[in-house]
Design a protein around this motif. Structure first.
Motif, PDB file in Angstrom:
ATOM      1  N   LYS A  72      73.743  66.209  42.138  1.00  0.00           N
ATOM      2  CA  LYS A  72      74.894  66.903  41.558  1.00  0.00           C
ATOM      3  C   LYS A  72      76.154  66.349  42.214  1.00  0.00           C
ATOM      4  N   PHE A  73      77.223  66.298  41.446  1.00  0.00           N
ATOM      5  CA  PHE A  73      78.494  65.812  41.949  1.00  0.00           C
ATOM      6  C   PHE A  73      79.400  67.008  42.224  1.00  0.00           C
ATOM      7  N   HIS A  74      79.794  67.189  43.472  1.00  0.00           N
ATOM      8  CA  HIS A  74      80.667  68.284  43.887  1.00  0.00           C
ATOM      9  C   HIS A  74      82.064  67.723  44.137  1.00  0.00           C
ATOM     10  N   LEU A  75      83.067  68.338  43.537  1.00  0.00           N
ATOM     11  CA  LEU A  75      84.443  67.874  43.635  1.00  0.00           C
ATOM     12  C   LEU A  75      85.312  68.992  44.205  1.00  0.00           C
ATOM     13  N   THR A  76      86.086  68.682  45.231  1.00  0.00           N
ATOM     14  CA  THR A  76      86.957  69.666  45.873  1.00  0.00           C
ATOM     15  C   THR A  76      88.360  69.091  45.959  1.00  0.00           C
ATOM     16  N   SER A  77      89.349  69.877  45.582  1.00  0.00           N
ATOM     17  CA  SER A  77      90.731  69.400  45.659  1.00  0.00           C
ATOM     18  C   SER A  77      91.227  69.446  47.100  1.00  0.00           C
ATOM     19  N   GLY A 113      85.012  63.904  46.479  1.00  0.00           N
ATOM     20  CA  GLY A 113      83.757  64.143  45.783  1.00  0.00           C
ATOM     21  C   GLY A 113      82.573  63.698  46.606  1.00  0.00           C
ATOM     22  N   PHE A 122      78.060  63.406  46.220  1.00  0.00           N
ATOM     23  CA  PHE A 122      76.812  63.637  45.494  1.00  0.00           C
ATOM     24  C   PHE A 122      75.834  64.322  46.433  1.00  0.00           C
ATOM     25  N   ARG A 123      75.249  65.429  45.967  1.00  0.00           N
ATOM     26  CA  ARG A 123      74.245  66.137  46.752  1.00  0.00           C
ATOM     27  C   ARG A 123      73.204  66.704  45.783  1.00  0.00           C
ATOM     28  N   ASP A 124      71.964  66.363  46.040  1.00  0.00           N
ATOM     29  CA  ASP A 124      70.849  66.828  45.193  1.00  0.00           C
ATOM     30  C   ASP A 124      71.096  66.502  43.717  1.00  0.00           C
TER      31      ASP A 124
END
Length: 81
Positions: free
Chosen positions: A38-43, A32, A34-36
């Motif tokens: 927002k939390f982006h999560l990638t498997s 995961g 945090f950018r701008d």
């Protein structure tokens, strides 16, 4: 840093070489960020395992024991000087 100050010069390592191999993930991991705000999560779908290579030890042993080189050659083992 080499801690054995009495080691022969030809055995001092100038670089470390690692070998990689793909392994099957045994659990479900995600990364995961945090950018701008927002939390982006990638498997994580693949994992590469890095291990040190000790080829230099094998090469030095081959130089020191020529009979071993012949035996390995007869068994089909690749030895690089």
């Amino acid at each position: 840093k080499n801690y054995d100050r009495e080691v022969p010069e030809h055995l001092l390592l100038q670089e470390k070489i690692h070998c990689s191999s793909a392994i099957e993930p045994s659990t479900n991991y995600a990364i995961g960020v945090f950018r701008d705000m927002k939390f982006h999560l990638t498997s994580v779908e693949g994992i590469m395992q890095m291990r040190p290579s000790f080829r230099h030890v094998d090469n030095q042993a081959a130089i020191e024991d020529p009979d071993d080189v012949i035996e390995k050659a007869m068994n089909g083992t690749n030895i690089e000087p």
